[in-house]
Design an enzyme around this catalytic site. Structure first.
Site, PDB file in Angstrom:
ATOM      1  CE  LYS A  22     -18.117  -3.586   3.895  1.00 31.88           C
ATOM      2  NZ  LYS A  22     -16.999  -2.666   3.603  1.00 31.88           N
ATOM      3  CG  ASN A  23     -16.152  -4.104   0.181  1.00 30.39           C
ATOM      4  OD1 ASN A  23     -16.711  -3.219   0.844  1.00 30.39           O
ATOM      5  ND2 ASN A  23     -15.249  -4.908   0.694  1.00 30.39           N
ATOM      6  NE  ARG A  92      -9.332   3.170   2.578  1.00 23.50           N
ATOM      7  CZ  ARG A  92      -8.196   3.821   2.741  1.00 23.50           C
ATOM      8  NH1 ARG A  92      -8.062   4.697   3.705  1.00 23.50           N
ATOM      9  NH2 ARG A  92      -7.189   3.597   1.942  1.00 23.50           N
ATOM     10  CB  CYS A 116     -12.597  -1.424   9.786  1.00 22.47           C
ATOM     11  SG  CYS A 116     -14.303  -1.946   9.863  1.00 22.47           S
ATOM     12  NE  ARG A 121      -8.539   0.471   5.441  1.00 23.96           N
ATOM     13  CZ  ARG A 121      -9.817   0.142   5.396  1.00 23.96           C
ATOM     14  NH1 ARG A 121     -10.574   0.311   6.451  1.00 23.96           N
ATOM     15  NH2 ARG A 121     -10.349  -0.355   4.295  1.00 23.96           N
ATOM     16  N   PRO A 122      -3.196   4.354   4.196  1.00 23.11           N
ATOM     17  CG  PRO A 122      -1.028   4.108   3.357  1.00 23.11           C
ATOM     18  CD  PRO A 122      -2.049   3.433   4.209  1.00 23.11           C
ATOM     19  CB  ILE A 123      -5.574   8.022   0.465  1.00 23.39           C
ATOM     20  CG1 ILE A 123      -5.216   9.310   1.217  1.00 23.39           C
ATOM     21  CG2 ILE A 123      -6.689   7.296   1.169  1.00 23.39           C
ATOM     22  CD1 ILE A 123      -6.334  10.334   1.192  1.00 23.39           C
ATOM     23  CG  ASP A 124       0.539   6.223  -0.733  1.00 24.03           C
ATOM     24  OD1 ASP A 124      -0.394   5.579  -0.215  1.00 24.03           O
ATOM     25  OD2 ASP A 124       1.612   5.696  -1.045  1.00 24.03           O
ATOM     26  CG  ASP A 304     -12.249  -7.829   3.593  1.00 26.90           C
ATOM     27  OD1 ASP A 304     -11.418  -7.230   4.290  1.00 26.90           O
ATOM     28  OD2 ASP A 304     -12.764  -7.312   2.574  1.00 26.90           O
ATOM     29  CB  ILE A 326      -3.874  -6.935   3.096  1.00 25.06           C
ATOM     30  CG1 ILE A 326      -3.902  -8.172   2.191  1.00 25.06           C
ATOM     31  CG2 ILE A 326      -4.448  -5.700   2.404  1.00 25.06           C
ATOM     32  CD1 ILE A 326      -3.259  -8.044   0.850  1.00 25.06           C
ATOM     33  NE  ARG A 396     -18.476   0.470   8.602  1.00 23.05           N
ATOM     34  CZ  ARG A 396     -17.213   0.606   8.275  1.00 23.05           C
ATOM     35  NH1 ARG A 396     -16.291   0.431   9.177  1.00 23.05           N
ATOM     36  NH2 ARG A 396     -16.858   0.932   7.046  1.00 23.05           N
TER      37      ARG A 396
HETATM   38  N1  EPU Z   1      -2.669   1.234   0.456  1.00 27.37           N
HETATM   39  C1  EPU Z   1      -1.641   2.156   0.420  1.00 27.37           C
HETATM   40  N2  EPU Z   1      -1.837   3.316  -0.268  1.00 27.37           N
HETATM   41  C2  EPU Z   1      -3.004   3.604  -0.895  1.00 27.37           C
HETATM   42  C3  EPU Z   1      -4.056   2.654  -0.849  1.00 27.37           C
HETATM   43  C4  EPU Z   1      -3.859   1.483  -0.167  1.00 27.37           C
HETATM   44  O1  EPU Z   1      -0.567   1.937   0.976  1.00 27.37           O
HETATM   45  O2  EPU Z   1      -3.122   4.687  -1.491  1.00 27.37           O
HETATM   46  C5  EPU Z   1      -2.487  -0.023   1.199  1.00 27.37           C
HETATM   47  C6  EPU Z   1      -3.457  -0.142   2.384  1.00 27.37           C
HETATM   48  O3  EPU Z   1      -2.944   0.513   3.516  1.00 27.37           O
HETATM   49  C7  EPU Z   1      -3.580  -1.623   2.551  1.00 27.37           C
HETATM   50  C8  EPU Z   1      -3.458  -2.159   1.126  1.00 27.37           C
HETATM   51  O4  EPU Z   1      -2.847  -1.119   0.369  1.00 27.37           O
HETATM   52  O5  EPU Z   1      -2.519  -2.088   3.320  1.00 27.37           O
HETATM   53  C9  EPU Z   1      -4.761  -2.557   0.476  1.00 27.37           C
HETATM   54  O6  EPU Z   1      -5.654  -1.471   0.508  1.00 27.37           O
HETATM   55  P1  EPU Z   1      -6.780  -1.246  -0.580  1.00 27.37           P
HETATM   56  O7  EPU Z   1      -6.696   0.158  -1.049  1.00 27.37           O
HETATM   57  O8  EPU Z   1      -6.717  -2.340  -1.591  1.00 27.37           O
HETATM   58  O9  EPU Z   1      -8.073  -1.421   0.290  1.00 27.37           O
HETATM   59  P2  EPU Z   1      -9.350  -0.531   0.291  1.00 27.37           P
HETATM   60  O10 EPU Z   1      -9.737  -0.164  -1.092  1.00 27.37           O
HETATM   61  O11 EPU Z   1      -9.214   0.552   1.290  1.00 27.37           O
HETATM   62  C10 EPU Z   1     -11.004  -2.550   0.027  1.00 27.37           C
HETATM   63  C11 EPU Z   1     -12.173  -3.070   0.828  1.00 27.37           C
HETATM   64  C12 EPU Z   1     -11.647  -3.685   2.110  1.00 27.37           C
HETATM   65  C13 EPU Z   1     -10.683  -4.808   1.765  1.00 27.37           C
HETATM   66  C14 EPU Z   1      -9.557  -4.268   0.873  1.00 27.37           C
HETATM   67  C15 EPU Z   1      -8.603  -5.346   0.410  1.00 27.37           C
HETATM   68  C16 EPU Z   1     -13.935  -1.549   0.245  1.00 27.37           C
HETATM   69  C17 EPU Z   1     -14.866  -0.477   0.670  1.00 27.37           C
HETATM   70  N3  EPU Z   1     -13.061  -1.972   1.145  1.00 27.37           N
HETATM   71  O12 EPU Z   1     -10.402  -1.556   0.864  1.00 27.37           O
HETATM   72  O13 EPU Z   1     -12.781  -4.227   2.767  1.00 27.37           O
HETATM   73  O14 EPU Z   1     -10.123  -5.322   2.943  1.00 27.37           O
HETATM   74  O15 EPU Z   1     -10.115  -3.616  -0.290  1.00 27.37           O
HETATM   75  O16 EPU Z   1      -9.287  -6.329  -0.295  1.00 27.37           O
HETATM   76  O17 EPU Z   1     -14.016  -2.029  -0.876  1.00 27.37           O
HETATM   77  C18 EPU Z   1     -14.152  -4.794   4.565  1.00 27.37           C
HETATM   78  O18 EPU Z   1     -15.067  -4.959   3.740  1.00 27.37           O
HETATM   79  O19 EPU Z   1     -14.242  -5.150   5.770  1.00 27.37           O
HETATM   80  C19 EPU Z   1     -12.910  -4.168   4.122  1.00 27.37           C
HETATM   81  C20 EPU Z   1     -12.019  -3.653   4.956  1.00 27.37           C
END
Ligand code: EPU
Length: 418
Positions: A22-23, A92, A116, A121-124, A304, A326, A396
């Site tokens: 998926k990812n 996401r 989920c 899960r911020p996007i800063d 995960d 995480i 999903r």
């Molecule tokens: N974070 C921030 N700021 C940001 C981005 C992330 O503070 O701008 C924090 C998040 O809040 C979190 C941590 O950094 O605490 C890790 O987040 P990351 O951005 O690495 O995760 P993601 O890209 O949103 C992907 C996978 C997740 C998996 C994580 C960690 C996808 C679509 N999702 O999420 O998968 O848990 O990496 O490996 O690739 C799942 O498949 O069930 C799933 C949640």
């Protein structure tokens, strides 16, 4: 609302091929928006998130056709600009469209991504990196609005090794002007798969799989054929399920290298488990011991698979400890496992598990994807019947968990409830 019913107490046995990741599939599908000509993606998992991403690509003007797990994408010269809110907020991964749309359309306006509920899960990091590349974000209450006359390569330091932000910045940089260097990049295998795909299309990327990634912008990318690799999290779910039932099983095309940290932790627990390039084999392991595990970015123990580890530890002797580093809210299933007679105690970001305990079948409720998988796994080892409600989440990320588990000797079926 869909429910899955499991009659517990049967050992998993047999073998299976695991679905595509998926990812890996989601950002690669998004990346096809940057290409000219046809992209052919094989082994695309048939899951809800992939279908949503395909709907988004169609809305943006792509012509898409599918032959089972093969997806053809033909991207138009000019992309549309509007994406239906429901597709953006359903997952996401829609966030990786930010960099692509800024590069291709010069502006983007979209809702905040969904996904989920496992933490804030911020996007800063995404916004910070794209701003450094020349994007201007407007203050906007309900979503994201940004524009960019031109995206330019620059040096970006990520203070958190975010998977999504690293992907977004790579996607923004592959056709940007000049060289982008990302420091503190995520090292997850999905980053490497995305870069492999982009390189096949003609991108110039180095360093993926390390903390420093360099991307030299190119003028155009050409469509190509790409095989989506096997899903490491689905593989881990089935391997741990086989162990929990004291069964034996082989995952034929397992991405063992990507799961080494998990496999070594399972061995530390006493599991008889062997692996090579051909797959992963689980042998009946009568006595498992509780250990301490902490989720970490790759190559550490993946968050995960944290929920599945909680379930497995209920079958291990002595105390086990699982610490989540995480996400701040990924322990929804603790309460549900307690209802099933699991001895789990949550304190801050750590769960202590006293085992082994005979789990009892019950009616439990899933609240997110991986927790959903773990509750089904708990049902496999529980006495009697377990009903897992809210099983729309599992779709999903898992193509058909009932099909896979049934072919491994489990008694499990799905129906609509409520
Ligand atoms: N974070 C921030 N700021 C940001 C981005 C992330 O503070 O701008 C924090 C998040 O809040 C979190 C941590 O950094 O605490 C890790 O987040 P990351 O951005 O690495 O995760 P993601 O890209 O949103 C992907 C996978 C997740 C998996 C994580 C960690 C996808 C679509 N999702 O999420 O998968 O848990 O990496 O490996 O690739 C799942 O498949 O069930 C799933 C949640």
């Amino acid at each position: 609302m869909s429910a899955i019913h499991i009659t517990g107490g049967r050992k998993l046995k047999g073998s299976l091929f695991v679905q595509g990741s998926k990812n890996a599939a989601l950002p690669i599908l998004a990346a096809t928006l940057l290409t000219e000509g046809i992209c052919i993606l094989d082994n695309c998992p048939q899951i809800a998130d992939v279908l949503e991403m395909i709907e988004i690509l169609k809305e943006l003007g792509c012509i898409i056709w599918q032959e089972e797990k093969r997806v053809y994408v033909l991207t138009p010269e000019r992309l549309n600009t509007h994406i239906d809110k429901k597709h953006i907020t359903s997952m996401r991964s829609s966030i990786v469209l930010l960099g692509i749309l800024l590069r291709e359309n010069g502006f983007v306006s979209m809702e905040y991504p969904g996904g989920c509920v496992i933490g804030e899960r911020p996007i800063d990091m995404h916004i910070y990196g794209l701003t450094k590349m020349g994007a201007v974000f407007e203050k906007c209450e309900n979503g994201l609005k940004a524009s960019a006359k031109q995206l330019r390569g620059t040096d970006i330091v990520l203070k958190i090794a975010s998977v999504g932000a690293t992907e977004n910045l790579i996607l923004a940089a592959v056709k940007a002007k000049g060289c982008t260097r990302i420091y503190g990049a995520a090292k997850e295998p999905e980053i490497v798969h995305l870069c492999d795909f982009l390189r096949k299309c003609g991108a110039k990327i180095q360093g993926d799989g390390t903390e420093k990634i360099s991307v030299e912008g190119v003028l155009e990318l050409k469509g190509c054929g790409y095989l989506i690799p096997a899903d490491r999290i689905v593989t881990g779910t089935y391997v741990m399920s086989a162990l929990a039932t004291k069964g034996s099983m082989k995952v034929n095309n397992a991405p063992a290298k990507e799961l080494e940290c998990v496999l070594y932790d399972l061995k530390r627990m006493g599991a008889d488990i062997r692996w090579d390039e051909e797959g992963i084999e689980v042998y009946p392991s009568d006595k498992l011991m509780g250990i301490s595990v902490e989720t970490r970015v790759y190559p550490g123990f993946p968050t995960d698979l944290q929920s599945m580890m909680l379930v497995l530890m209920t079958q291990a002797e002595g105390m086990g400890y699982v610490k989540e580093t995480i996400y701040e809210n990924r322990f929804h299933i603790v309460e549900e496992l307690q209802k099933m007679n699991g001895k789990l105690f949550l304190s801050q970001n750590t769960v202590s598990i006293e085992g082994p305990s005979q789990l009892q079948g019950n009616v439990v409720t899933a609240r997110e994807l991986r927790g959903n998988a773990a509750l089904i796994m708990a049902g496999l080892i529980a006495e009697g019947t377990t009903t897992v409600l809210n099983c729309q989440y599992i779709k999903r990320g898992y193509e058909d968990i009932c099909r896979d588990l049934s072919c491994l000797n489990a008694l499990v079926y799905e129906n609509e409830e409520g």
